[in-house]
Design an enzyme around this catalytic site. Structure first.
Site, PDB file in Angstrom:
ATOM      1  N   ASP A  93     -32.107  71.053  23.565  1.00 35.37           N
ATOM      2  CA  ASP A  93     -32.668  71.288  22.237  1.00 35.37           C
ATOM      3  C   ASP A  93     -32.798  72.780  21.959  1.00 35.37           C
ATOM      4  OD1 ASP A  93     -34.419  70.045  19.885  1.00 35.37           O
ATOM      5  OD2 ASP A  93     -35.528  71.771  20.674  1.00 35.37           O
ATOM      6  N   TYR A  98     -34.455  80.256  17.886  1.00 34.26           N
ATOM      7  CA  TYR A  98     -34.514  80.580  19.317  1.00 34.26           C
ATOM      8  C   TYR A  98     -33.495  81.639  19.721  1.00 34.26           C
ATOM      9  CZ  TYR A  98     -36.839  75.959  19.562  1.00 34.26           C
ATOM     10  OH  TYR A  98     -37.642  74.858  19.378  1.00 34.26           O
ATOM     11  N   LYS A 123     -31.560  73.578  14.913  1.00 35.84           N
ATOM     12  CA  LYS A 123     -32.450  73.453  13.759  1.00 35.84           C
ATOM     13  C   LYS A 123     -32.262  74.644  12.822  1.00 35.84           C
ATOM     14  CE  LYS A 123     -35.929  71.982  17.139  1.00 35.84           C
ATOM     15  NZ  LYS A 123     -35.404  72.803  18.257  1.00 35.84           N
ATOM     16  N   HIS A 159     -36.334  72.712  10.698  1.00 38.55           N
ATOM     17  CA  HIS A 159     -37.296  73.118  11.727  1.00 38.55           C
ATOM     18  C   HIS A 159     -38.749  72.973  11.271  1.00 38.55           C
ATOM     19  CE1 HIS A 159     -37.497  75.996  15.421  1.00 38.55           C
ATOM     20  NE2 HIS A 159     -38.501  75.157  15.422  1.00 38.55           N
ATOM     21  N   SER A 283     -38.610  74.915  30.562  1.00 46.00           N
ATOM     22  CA  SER A 283     -38.921  75.795  31.687  1.00 46.00           C
ATOM     23  C   SER A 283     -37.703  76.650  31.982  1.00 46.00           C
ATOM     24  CB  SER A 283     -39.290  74.986  32.935  1.00 46.00           C
ATOM     25  OG  SER A 283     -39.574  75.856  34.021  1.00 46.00           O
TER      26      SER A 283
END
Length: 326
Positions: A93, A98, A123, A159, A283
């Site tokens: 994702d 990002y 997104k 988003h 992570s």
């Protein structure tokens, strides 16, 4: 007999489910299969890393566990995605915000896994001023992730609803065009409340959205919007399923973890899976990436689920944001 497909999550539904109405019925039958007492999916005990969910009105399905790469730095992101893919994840994702869409796609190519076997999401956060410009911005994301004439993403989301009604409409119409062209196999939303999704009926050709990705963990269960999504067969994805590790020392959570002799993170991910949500744990630590996928050798019982359900703090429990349902 149906052809055997390499990828379970791109395996078409049986022929009898291929029409819109029957595809809807198949998805709705799945989402109605819950226990009223705990909100737990009845089939949770049979979960595996290969488990998938049906996507409404689509021949495609979605892996039940995803890997989140929220603001994972580009130089680290590729390595983290490779670790995830080698650990068995088949769902990643990303988002324009990002700034690691191309790294996600690069990792899939480096891993040597056929594109058809990995479910990739991105997104769009903001409209570009017109439907055409927003479409171009989103089409560019597809090319960053999966370059070439036949490039596509499995899921493209709006988003956030926070840019206003005009921009929400502009972004959705752009995603509908991508969807119609096969560049986005499914389209959906994130952080949308009931009112935002209802509003879409006035202009949407594709409704309901396939997905609503929201913050979900025991302290922020967002029951009203989850119930609404379940009623409309909208897949509920859970971001921040680990509560950003802020609750790792919560006495109740630690108690459940000790009972099963598992890390608290695995308890939280298993909780999401048994609620019927699609958790997206994030992570960049290789050991944790591997551990977060190791959640299929145990099951939370009804008492565990009820105990964790009782931790809900409503909107106060949100770390990022709770949706607005007005």
């Amino acid at each position: 007999a149906h052809k055997r497909h390499l990828s379970s999550h791109h395996q078409p539904l049986p022929t009898e489910y291929q029409t819109t109405d029957q595809g809807r019925a198949a998805a709705e039958a799945y989402y109605s299969n819950t226990s009223p007492a705990t909100g737990t999916m009845a089939s949770s005990a049979k979960l595996t890393l290969q488990s998938t969910l049906p996507i409404l009105n689509s021949p495609h399905t979605m892996p039940r566990l995803g890997f989140g790469i929220y603001r994972s730095p580009p130089d680290i992101c590729v390595a983290s995605c490779l670790t995830a893919l080698r650990s068995g994840y088949r769902h990643i994702d990303s988002a324009q915000f990002y700034k690691n869409e191309s790294e996600m796609g690069e990792a899939v190519r480096k891993a040597g896994i056929p594109r058809s076997e990995v479910f990739l999401t991105t997104k769009v956060l903001s409209a570009a001023g017109s439907m055409d410009k927003t479409y171009a911005k989103c089409a560019n994301s597809v090319q960053l992730i999966d370059p070439g004439e036949n490039g596509y993403v499995d899921l493209f989301l709006i988003h956030s609803p926070n840019s206003g009604a005009k921009n929400r409409k502009e972004m959705w119409l752009a995603l509908e065009r991508l969807h119609a062209e096969g560049k986005a196999r499914a389209i959906g939303v994130s952080n949308f409340g009931k009112g935002h999704i209802e509003e879409m009926k006035a202009f949407a050709t594709v409704w309901p959205p396939a997905v609503n990705q929201i913050e979900l963990h025991p302290w922020c269960q967002q029951r009203e919007i989850v119930e609404y999504c379940n009623a409309h067969s909208i897949i509920v994805q859970a971001y921040c399923p680990l509560a950003r590790n802020l609750k790792a020392h919560d006495e109740t959570l630690v108690g459940v973890a000790k009972k099963h002799d598992k890390p608290t993170g695995q308890i939280l991910i298993r909780y999401c899976l048994q609620k019927g949500w699609v958790p997206l744990p994030k992570s960049d630590t290789p050991e944790r990436i591997v551990a977060n996928a190791d959640v299929y050798g145990f099951e939370l019982d009804e008492e565990d689920m009820a105990t964790l359900n009782n931790l809900d703090q409503g909107e106060r429990g949100a770390i990022v944001e709770a949706v607005r349902n007005a």
